[in-house]
Design a protein around this motif. Sequence first.
Motif, PDB file in Angstrom:
ATOM      1  N   MET A   1      92.571  99.218 -53.869  1.00 24.27           N
ATOM      2  CA  MET A   1      93.984  98.578 -53.983  1.00 24.27           C
ATOM      3  C   MET A   1      93.789  97.793 -54.953  1.00 24.27           C
ATOM      4  N   MET A   2      94.734  97.551 -56.078  1.00 23.65           N
ATOM      5  CA  MET A   2      94.731  96.741 -56.924  1.00 23.65           C
ATOM      6  C   MET A   2      94.768  95.320 -56.748  1.00 23.65           C
ATOM      7  N   ARG A   3      94.029  94.495 -57.497  1.00 28.05           N
ATOM      8  CA  ARG A   3      93.849  93.127 -56.796  1.00 28.05           C
ATOM      9  C   ARG A   3      95.277  92.239 -57.477  1.00 28.05           C
ATOM     10  N   SER A   4      95.867  91.337 -56.809  1.00 23.08           N
ATOM     11  CA  SER A   4      96.717  90.472 -57.252  1.00 23.08           C
ATOM     12  C   SER A   4      96.153  89.361 -58.239  1.00 23.08           C
ATOM     13  N   PRO A   5      96.747  89.012 -59.281  1.00 27.88           N
ATOM     14  CA  PRO A   5      96.023  87.910 -59.979  1.00 27.88           C
ATOM     15  C   PRO A   5      96.099  86.502 -59.209  1.00 27.88           C
ATOM     16  N   SER A   6      96.769  86.396 -57.884  1.00 22.87           N
ATOM     17  CA  SER A   6      96.763  85.200 -57.100  1.00 22.87           C
ATOM     18  C   SER A   6      95.674  85.232 -56.271  1.00 22.87           C
ATOM     19  N   ASP A   7      94.908  86.340 -56.017  1.00 24.12           N
ATOM     20  CA  ASP A   7      93.665  86.291 -55.183  1.00 24.12           C
ATOM     21  C   ASP A   7      92.556  85.508 -55.756  1.00 24.12           C
ATOM     22  N   THR A   8      91.866  84.942 -55.023  1.00 26.15           N
ATOM     23  CA  THR A   8      90.757  84.420 -55.415  1.00 26.15           C
ATOM     24  C   THR A   8      89.665  85.207 -55.418  1.00 26.15           C
ATOM     25  N   PRO A   9      88.990  85.697 -56.418  1.00 23.42           N
ATOM     26  CA  PRO A   9      87.852  86.464 -56.712  1.00 23.42           C
ATOM     27  C   PRO A   9      86.560  85.869 -56.075  1.00 23.42           C
ATOM     28  N   ARG A  10      85.902  86.876 -55.583  1.00 20.53           N
ATOM     29  CA  ARG A  10      84.441  86.383 -54.775  1.00 20.53           C
ATOM     30  C   ARG A  10      83.481  86.964 -55.898  1.00 20.53           C
ATOM     31  N   VAL A  11      82.792  86.060 -56.160  1.00 23.60           N
ATOM     32  CA  VAL A  11      81.849  86.363 -57.196  1.00 23.60           C
ATOM     33  C   VAL A  11      80.264  85.973 -56.893  1.00 23.60           C
ATOM     34  N   LEU A  12      79.339  87.042 -57.300  1.00 26.50           N
ATOM     35  CA  LEU A  12      77.971  86.715 -56.999  1.00 26.50           C
ATOM     36  C   LEU A  12      77.289  86.574 -58.376  1.00 26.50           C
ATOM     37  N   ALA A  13      76.995  85.262 -58.493  1.00 23.05           N
ATOM     38  CA  ALA A  13      76.577  84.727 -59.786  1.00 23.05           C
ATOM     39  C   ALA A  13      75.089  84.969 -60.129  1.00 23.05           C
ATOM     40  N   ILE A  14      74.582  85.620 -60.814  1.00 17.09           N
ATOM     41  CA  ILE A  14      72.985  85.646 -60.934  1.00 17.09           C
ATOM     42  C   ILE A  14      72.890  84.776 -62.144  1.00 17.09           C
ATOM     43  N   ALA A  15      71.906  83.762 -62.018  1.00 10.81           N
ATOM     44  CA  ALA A  15      71.484  82.862 -63.013  1.00 10.81           C
ATOM     45  C   ALA A  15      70.198  82.585 -62.638  1.00 10.81           C
ATOM     46  N   GLU A  16      69.409  83.278 -63.278  1.00  8.66           N
ATOM     47  CA  GLU A  16      67.783  83.136 -63.101  1.00  8.66           C
ATOM     48  C   GLU A  16      67.430  81.735 -63.424  1.00  8.66           C
TER      49      GLU A  16
END
Length: 428
Positions: A1-16
């Motif tokens: 399903m194409m995401r709506s721009p209003s959705d809050t993205p879920r992000v796995l941020a890798i920052a060693e």
Amino acid sequence: MMRSPSDTPRVLAIAEAANPDWVSVPLVGWSLAHALRARAEVHLVTQSRNREAILKAGYVEGQDVTFIDSEAFARPLWKLGEWLRMGQGKGWTMVQALNAIAYPHFERLVWQQFGERIAAGEWDIVHRITPLSPTIASPIAARIAKTGTPFLLGPLNGGVPWPDEFDSERRAEREYLSYVRNAYKALPGRKATLKHASAVLCGSRHTASEMPESCAHKVVYLPENGIDPARFNATVKPRSGLLRAAFVGRLVPYKGADMLLAAAEPLIERGAIQIDIIGDGPMRHALEEQAGGSECVTFHGWLEHREVQNVLRDAHILAFPSIREFGGGVVLEAMALGVPAMVVDYAGPGELVTPETGIKVPLSSRAGIIKGFRTELRRLAEDPSQLAPMAMAAQARVQQDFTWARKAEQVAQVYDAILTGRALPSVF
């Protein structure tokens, strides 16, 4: 399903590298990951050495952040690097070469802990924020791509070539590996990483120019550094009378503090300038001898990051003749306080400073840079008040484009483009 721009993205941020108590790359990693929490649901994955500082900042382990202990592999390589560098603060190319060996182990541990959850669709995007070096590959990029989850890389920055006129400084820094640095472009890990990235944030024009043509459509230019208004928010004191210049940085050859003192020598002899030098390093004794005990030059040594602004805010100008600066965070910090910067027009500082917000001296030989800085300092010493419009413009530029909140907004635009299938934006 194409995401709506209003959705809050879920992000796995890798920052060693991500640490609010440190500077340079760890501070960039922390600041961007933390600022993104206002734009996305972010879970931070970082190295265990950052645990104390991040938990002190209010994060909850397991909920907001996961710490990966890769020390068994990383620490011996770090010790080897310290030995091979043959001197504190030197041989940074050697450090990056060893990081390129150590980092894949960190990502293997990340995949062991998060691979199944990524495959299950728990996150919309996996974003590797640090390492910043474009020489360090991400072996999990291909695995992530197989799950259908977009992988974002960057900001990447580094590898600015040494100017030909400064080969002696290059050798004094023991940057012997820099002569063969471009060999990293042939490594298969780099090609695979770029192939499987949905977008590549490049922190400088130079790094963007190093990207292969095959991934040019994925490149988004976004300067790596930003400002935390909570850290740099001092009120600039009224500045009149004697020209006051500040230098902030390690006292090593390529930073150019010796060129600043040489450029200012006629003004120092006349008592027409006050120079504050913040920082320490192997050149300090030689610089003190060069200053000749003049009361016009003050050596502050190392100051806590939060204390730097207390000296900077008294300055009319940041005089920073570094000839190989990737990002130039100190330039932004000065600008945030309303202190214009005088820099060499090369690499990071040359991209951050505009004619309206500071002064750029052309890159040339050592003698040419000294002459350029001397001419500008002499002109400013006659009337420091002419810097006032630049000071206002510099502060406005930082507030508009370089706060971490603004950086997070710019990165969120990239997230939206990736997740909605739109063309990548020009965010800067």
